[in-house]
Design an enzyme around this catalytic site. Structure first.
Site, PDB file in Angstrom:
ATOM      1  CE  LYS A   1      30.369  -5.443  12.977  1.00 15.62           C
ATOM      2  NZ  LYS A   1      31.765  -4.786  13.625  1.00 15.62           N
ATOM      3  CG  PHE A   2      25.572  -0.544  16.467  1.00 16.10           C
ATOM      4  CD1 PHE A   2      24.334  -0.206  16.265  1.00 16.10           C
ATOM      5  CD2 PHE A   2      25.667  -1.052  17.880  1.00 16.10           C
ATOM      6  CE1 PHE A   2      23.261   0.098  17.276  1.00 16.10           C
ATOM      7  CE2 PHE A   2      24.584  -0.987  18.770  1.00 16.10           C
ATOM      8  CZ  PHE A   2      23.280  -0.724  18.423  1.00 16.10           C
TER       9      PHE A   2
ATOM     10  CG  ASP B   1      -1.935  -1.327   1.240  1.00 22.00           C
ATOM     11  OD1 ASP B   1      -2.557  -1.542   0.300  1.00 22.00           O
ATOM     12  OD2 ASP B   1      -1.956  -1.792   2.287  1.00 22.00           O
TER      13      ASP B   1
ATOM     14  CG  HIS C   1      23.790 -16.632  -3.766  1.00 25.09           C
ATOM     15  ND1 HIS C   1      24.027 -16.324  -4.904  1.00 25.09           N
ATOM     16  CD2 HIS C   1      24.142 -15.779  -3.009  1.00 25.09           C
ATOM     17  CE1 HIS C   1      24.271 -15.064  -4.951  1.00 25.09           C
ATOM     18  NE2 HIS C   1      24.579 -14.718  -3.787  1.00 25.09           N
TER      19      HIS C   1
ATOM     20  CG  HIS D   1       5.734  -9.223   6.796  1.00 21.30           C
ATOM     21  ND1 HIS D   1       5.734  -9.237   8.014  1.00 21.30           N
ATOM     22  CD2 HIS D   1       6.489  -8.437   6.296  1.00 21.30           C
ATOM     23  CE1 HIS D   1       6.389  -8.077   8.415  1.00 21.30           C
ATOM     24  NE2 HIS D   1       6.782  -7.354   7.220  1.00 21.30           N
TER      25      HIS D   1
ATOM     26  CB  VAL E   1      28.718   3.018  13.832  1.00 21.39           C
ATOM     27  CG1 VAL E   1      27.184   2.722  13.494  1.00 21.39           C
ATOM     28  CG2 VAL E   1      29.231   2.142  14.933  1.00 21.39           C
TER      29      VAL E   1
HETATM   30  P1  H2U Z   1       8.280  -4.778   6.794  1.00 23.90           P
HETATM   31  O1  H2U Z   1       7.902  -5.309   7.961  1.00 23.90           O
HETATM   32  O2  H2U Z   1       9.527  -5.603   6.252  1.00 23.90           O
HETATM   33  O3  H2U Z   1       8.774  -3.284   6.938  1.00 23.90           O
HETATM   34  O4  H2U Z   1       7.202  -4.898   5.823  1.00 23.90           O
HETATM   35  C1  H2U Z   1       5.860  -4.476   5.765  1.00 23.90           C
HETATM   36  C2  H2U Z   1       5.582  -3.968   4.561  1.00 23.90           C
HETATM   37  O5  H2U Z   1       4.104  -3.927   4.442  1.00 23.90           O
HETATM   38  C3  H2U Z   1       5.905  -2.224   4.580  1.00 23.90           C
HETATM   39  O6  H2U Z   1       6.610  -2.041   3.307  1.00 23.90           O
HETATM   40  C4  H2U Z   1       3.478  -2.742   3.897  1.00 23.90           C
HETATM   41  C5  H2U Z   1       4.633  -1.823   4.342  1.00 23.90           C
HETATM   42  O7  H2U Z   1       4.521  -0.585   3.210  1.00 23.90           O
HETATM   43  N1  H2U Z   1       2.346  -2.749   4.513  1.00 23.90           N
HETATM   44  C6  H2U Z   1       1.223  -2.433   3.584  1.00 23.90           C
HETATM   45  O8  H2U Z   1       1.587  -2.474   2.412  1.00 23.90           O
HETATM   46  N2  H2U Z   1       0.135  -2.258   4.175  1.00 23.90           N
HETATM   47  C7  H2U Z   1      -0.314  -2.348   5.360  1.00 23.90           C
HETATM   48  O9  H2U Z   1      -1.412  -1.924   5.530  1.00 23.90           O
HETATM   49  C8  H2U Z   1       0.577  -2.198   6.354  1.00 23.90           C
HETATM   50  C9  H2U Z   1       2.009  -2.581   5.895  1.00 23.90           C
END
Ligand code: H2U
Length: 350
Positions: free
Chosen positions: A313-314, A79, A298, A168, A316
């Site tokens: 680990k950072f 979205d 891979h 996810h 930086v």
């Molecule tokens: P991450 O947790 O890896 O940031 O991924 C979640 C993704 O899900 C993020 O790119 C999308 C966010 O834009 N998202 C939607 O498209 N719709 C939603 O209602 C919640 C999150």
């Protein structure tokens, strides 16, 4: 006084042939006494279902769309996509090499692995993990027809910027080769032209012979801490047969991938008895009509944790300004992971 070089004692640099850069390894520092925090982090419990979580079945997303009551995997268009189709092409009016632009078209999808928010790939059943693998292959097949590069990646854990605990991943497809892919394509091609052999197949074969960085292996796959690893417990999954892209994986390769992924992810969770954070993703041949024999599919896992569930680990300071650096050697990290049980710690406690 001159000493004989010992890779687990003396600072040295290691070359990453996939990137053409170096990592500084400082194993003598790993022997520092550690007085910091050692207790495990308090595990946040995620409810299995939350109607206010936009990734859950039947939940409303902020744009008003209602998710289906899905029972397996669920894919939807992001979205808030970073890449868009049909965008105007940047002007090249200036033609100034110091102010270059290039078109970027693409598509972003989100893929839920499972309807339950309290699961992770490490805890899902073999059948459920296989369904994720089949969906990854489907997405690579479908999107690969339209885009040069399909990047499947998973951010796990808030520490890696993951916005939602629900299991996810994301799939960003682009009209161009991203930096990592472009460099890798070049380095793999150079090796292929020089040796008439595939670099990653050569690499996997040598790691299997040496057995010092191998964490797990089966008929179709090997999992190693790469010789040139930067993150403390970085790993790589490589198929043992020549395979260009994710959708080329055979039924047997997919089944064996389920096993080796589960083994790795359970070991990761067991390391600090925490739901181990990481960013991971798949790299395979670009989707073009060129000869891509130099490519080998891979997966890369980049986990940030160093000493405990809370000490990371950072990248930086010296890493940002000079050179990537690590203390623990790849061999030490591999040995620790290899020695961990293949049963998830949460099963032991129940
Ligand atoms: P991450 O947790 O890896 O940031 O991924 C979640 C993704 O899900 C993020 O790119 C999308 C966010 O834009 N998202 C939607 O498209 N719709 C939603 O209602 C919640 C999150």
């Amino acid at each position: 006084m001159a000493h004989k070089f010992n890779p687990s004692d003396h600072p040295h640099r290691r070359y990453n042939p996939l990137k053409g850069d170096w990592v500084l390894v400082c194993p003598h520092r790993a022997k520092r006494p550690w007085k910091g925090q050692l207790e495990p982090a308090i595990e946040q419990t995620t409810p299995r279902f939350d109607i206010n979580n936009p990734l859950c079945p039947t939940a409303h997303r902020p744009n008003g769309i209602v998710n289906p009551d899905y029972s397996g995997t669920f894919v939807f268009d992001n979205d808030f996509p970073a890449l868009l189709d049909d965008v105007p092409v940047p002007d090249k009016e200036d033609n100034d090499e110091l102010f270059q632009t290039s078109p970027a078209e693409g598509n972003c999808k989100v893929m839920c692995f499972h309807p339950h928010s309290d699961l992770t790939l490490a805890l899902m059943s073999r059948v459920e993990v296989r369904a994720v693998i089949d969906k990854w292959a489907e997405l690579q097949e479908e999107l690969g027809k339209m885009y040069t590069w399909v990047q499947i990646f998973e951010n796990r854990g808030a520490v890696m910027g993951c916005s939602n605990p629900h299991p996810h991943c994301q799939v960003w497809s682009s009209s161009y080769l991203p930096n990592e892919a472009e460099v890798k394509d070049k380095k793999l091609k150079e090796y292929y032209l020089k040796h008439d052999k595939n670099m990653l197949l050569d690499y996997a074969e040598r790691e299997l012979k040496k057995q010092v960085r191998v964490i797990a292996q089966n008929e179709e796959w090997v999992c190693v801490v790469p010789f040139w690893a930067v993150w403390p417990y970085e790993t790589m999954l490589i198929p043992l047969r020549h395979t260009l892209r994710f959708n080329d994986l055979t039924n047997k390769q997919r089944d064996d991938l389920v096993d080796i992924m589960k083994t790795l992810l359970i070991k990761y969770d067991n390391l600090f008895e925490t739901s181990f954070p990481y960013s991971m993703g798949w790299h395979g041949a670009p989707n073009n009509s060129e000869d891509n024999s130099h490519w080998q599919l891979h997966a890369l896992y980049y986990p940030p944790l160093l000493r405990s569930a809370t000490i990371r680990k950072f990248m930086v300071g010296y890493e940002m300004l000079a050179n990537q650096q690590r203390d623990l050697t790849a061999e030490q990290a591999a040995q620790r992971l290899k020695d961990l049980p293949n049963i998830h710690y949460s099963c032991k406690k129940n």
